[in-house]
Enzyme design. Structure first.
Site, PDB file in Angstrom:
ATOM      1  N   THR A  91     -23.400  28.616  38.667  1.00 31.56           N
ATOM      2  CA  THR A  91     -22.425  27.927  38.194  1.00 31.56           C
ATOM      3  C   THR A  91     -22.528  27.193  36.912  1.00 31.56           C
ATOM      4  OG1 THR A  91     -23.673  25.948  39.514  1.00 31.56           O
ATOM      5  CG2 THR A  91     -22.076  27.342  40.635  1.00 31.56           C
ATOM      6  N   CYS A 124     -28.202  19.648  39.937  1.00 31.69           N
ATOM      7  CA  CYS A 124     -27.840  18.554  40.885  1.00 31.69           C
ATOM      8  C   CYS A 124     -28.994  17.766  41.315  1.00 31.69           C
ATOM      9  CB  CYS A 124     -27.367  19.223  42.248  1.00 31.69           C
ATOM     10  SG  CYS A 124     -25.917  20.380  41.749  1.00 31.69           S
ATOM     11  N   CYS A 147     -27.672  16.767  47.040  1.00 26.86           N
ATOM     12  CA  CYS A 147     -26.232  16.890  46.715  1.00 26.86           C
ATOM     13  C   CYS A 147     -25.382  17.569  48.059  1.00 26.86           C
ATOM     14  CB  CYS A 147     -26.108  18.102  45.357  1.00 26.86           C
ATOM     15  SG  CYS A 147     -24.442  18.399  44.907  1.00 26.86           S
ATOM     16  N   ARG A 153     -25.142  21.722  32.979  1.00 25.83           N
ATOM     17  CA  ARG A 153     -24.208  20.333  33.038  1.00 25.83           C
ATOM     18  C   ARG A 153     -24.318  19.361  34.075  1.00 25.83           C
ATOM     19  NH1 ARG A 153     -20.493  24.399  33.419  1.00 25.83           N
ATOM     20  NH2 ARG A 153     -19.131  24.176  35.130  1.00 25.83           N
ATOM     21  N   CYS A 166     -23.720  17.800  37.631  1.00 24.64           N
ATOM     22  CA  CYS A 166     -22.716  17.989  38.827  1.00 24.64           C
ATOM     23  C   CYS A 166     -21.977  16.592  38.872  1.00 24.64           C
ATOM     24  CB  CYS A 166     -23.569  18.199  39.985  1.00 24.64           C
ATOM     25  SG  CYS A 166     -22.540  18.458  41.615  1.00 24.64           S
ATOM     26  N   CYS A 220     -22.555  14.917  42.939  1.00 25.58           N
ATOM     27  CA  CYS A 220     -23.762  14.270  43.165  1.00 25.58           C
ATOM     28  C   CYS A 220     -24.184  13.424  42.002  1.00 25.58           C
ATOM     29  CB  CYS A 220     -24.736  15.165  43.627  1.00 25.58           C
ATOM     30  SG  CYS A 220     -25.498  16.384  42.264  1.00 25.58           S
ATOM     31  N   ASP A 255     -58.485 -12.992  46.754  1.00 20.58           N
ATOM     32  CA  ASP A 255     -57.542 -13.772  46.778  1.00 20.58           C
ATOM     33  C   ASP A 255     -57.358 -14.326  48.308  1.00 20.58           C
ATOM     34  OD1 ASP A 255     -54.438 -14.434  46.145  1.00 20.58           O
ATOM     35  OD2 ASP A 255     -54.520 -13.831  48.184  1.00 20.58           O
TER      36      ASP A 255
END
Length: 518
Positions: A30, A34, A38, A63, A65, A68, A468
């Site tokens: 695709t 993601c 996702c 690129r 998604c 998501c 402490d």
């Protein structure tokens, strides 16, 4: 983690949100990338490629998604756990150093050549400093496009782009949408909200005629308005000690708890800001007002760092549960964070003011300094009045005016002088062990002061406070060794998360720092 293919595939197939930000999944069929959680149907394993950063995905031609939104994942906890060159560089990039000073400025702060920095980032993350900064600019641009009605040219320069053309090309490449198309996808706002968003402060290049742009002078810009943001985190998150500590130690005029939110002023590279942070079940609600929108990325980064939102609480708690005496504390209230700071120099000064005095006395000392030497700010929504003074301002303080013992005055003046002249640098780029050594060399600095600065200012997750009083008292109640040497030996099994163990030990006490204010 992204090199462990089998583990990454399992995380994607189970949609495990704990790994969001640890790695990114690029899908060959695709062309998108993601986050592991996702919600769409997981791709076939043979179609998955894993990258350590969003920038590496973008450099490989993938690129983001649209479902998501991987660019909004929590940051990788690796960069806050480690103190090596790559981790320090990533913290500086998140703080906007590449946008302000370029790669040479980044390398100079780290003490390496630009070639060495680029080579190590490429080897581990698959992207160099420019690509990593570009991915961050794209995320900031998307936030401004979707959250405001500013003209796109103003968004471009506020997000750190050098030109509108670069801004347009980057947004299209990363999100497969133009800036205008991104904004069109946002649900329509009512007229009142849209009008308010149009009054957001303008960046320097967009100041209207008649306003001041004199170097060093305050910018006379339209009245700042407010951005409402959601800061994600890895669950679980216990807000009690986190917000309780910040509220109980708040310096009047600089910090306050109001209407269920911790509020404070911010000193930023281009101006100042006021932030309100309130815990919610699945995010931190952030109400942010800036005098200059170019500070947006830095302000978000510093707020996330202060609240330790990029931590991996599951990994921390699993390690601490291996100690049978700590396990009940972890099981009772998992997900404790280490409350940190937005200004490392400020915290160091406050640590000195808090030596051997009560919390109330430390707040009083700090408030006097703020009133006398801090810069005034306007806060129409609350009671904030000043920015905390800079080391340069405090270096000019008459030691005789300080209501503290002479030895602590010497400690105070030595610290602020070295911070002011640059001999001591406290920041996200600091080498933890080197800085510890420099602090220990200052008069009046013992192990407690040094380690509390390492824990809360430098962000060392393994800083430990065996001397402490609260830690020793809790250790004794739990049946742990209570002498510093013996407790340190027992705490070896808690590494590298001893700073988180301190939070669980402190939480056994009834001090206000351990309770969410009402």
């Amino acid at each position: 983690m992204y090199t462990d293919r089998e583990r990454c595939v399992r995380a994607v197939q189970s949609k495990d949100a704990r790994f969001d930000g640890w790695f990114f999944t690029a899908v060959l069929t695709t062309g998108i990338y993601c986050r592991p959680s996702c919600p769409v149907v997981a791709p076939k394993p043979e179609n998955m490629v894993f990258h350590a950063s969003a920038a590496a995905c973008q450099q490989a031609g993938f690129r983001a998604c649209k479902r998501c939104r991987p660019d909004t994942s929590p940051g990788s906890p690796e960069w806050n756990r480690r103190a090596d060159l790559v981790a320090r560089a990533m913290r500086l990039i998140a703080d906007g150093v590449v946008d302000r000073e370029g790669v040479p400025g980044l390398a100079g702060r780290l003490g390496y050549s630009t070639r060495q920095v680029e080579r190590q980032l490429l080897a581990e993350l698959g992207a160099g400093p420019l690509a990593l900064a570009r991915a961050q600019r794209a995320q900031t641009a998307r936030l401004l496009v979707e959250s405001t009605q500013l003209p796109m040219a103003d968004v471009a320069f506020a997000a750190g782009f050098a030109s509108v053309r670069t801004f347009n090309d980057t947004v299209r490449e990363v999100f497969a949408l133009s800036p205008t198309e991104l904004r069109a996808r946002v649900p329509k706002r009512n007229d009142a909200t849209a009008a308010a968003l149009r009054t957001l402060p303008l960046p320097l290049h967009a100041l209207p005629p008649g306003t001041s742009a004199t170097p060093g002078a305050p910018l006379v810009a339209p009245a700042p308005a407010t951005l409402h943001l959601r800061l994600p985190f890895r669950a679980p998150l216990n807000p009690d000690n986190l917000f309780g500590h910040l509220a109980a130690t708040a310096v009047p005029g600089v910090e306050e708890w109001r209407d269920g939110a911790y509020r404070r002023t911010l000193r930023l590279p281009y101006g100042h800001g006021i932030v309100g942070l309130a815990p919610r079940p699945d995010h931190i609600a952030c109400r942010l007002t800036l005098s200059d929108l170019r500070d947006l990325t830095v302000a978000i980064s510093r707020c996330r760092r202060m609240l330790d939102l990029d931590a991996d609480p599951v990994a921390v708690d699993d390690q601490l549960r291996t100690d049978p005496l700590l396990a009940p504390l972890v099981d009772k209230a998992p997900g404790r964070r280490v409350p940190r700071t937005v200004d490392e120099a400020e915290f160091a000064v406050r640590a000195v003011l808090g030596q051997q005095v009560s919390t109330a006395a430390a707040r009083t000392h700090a408030a006097r300094l703020v009133t006398a030497h801090g810069e005034a700010v306007d806060d129409p929504e609350g009671g904030l009045t000043h920015l905390f003074p800079t080391p340069e301002a405090l270096a000019g303080v008459d030691p005789g005016s300080l209501a503290m013992p002479r030895t602590r005055r010497t400690t105070f003046t030595s610290l602020v002088e070295q911070l002011a002249d640059g001999r001591l640098r406290l920041g996200v780029e600091s080498d933890w062990e080197e800085t510890r050594a420099r602090l220990l060399a200052l008069p009046g600095f013992g192990p407690w002061t040094v380690d509390v600065i390492a824990m809360r200012a430098l962000g060392d997750p393994d800083a430990f406070l065996p001397t402490d009083l609260g830690v020793r008292r809790a250790a004794q109640q739990l049946g742990l060794p209570s002498t510093p040497a013996a407790l340190t030996a027992r705490a070896a099994g808690w590494r590298p998360w001893r700073a988180y163990a301190v939070q669980y030990l402190w939480a056994t006490d009834s001090h206000p720092i351990n309770f969410l204010p009402v």
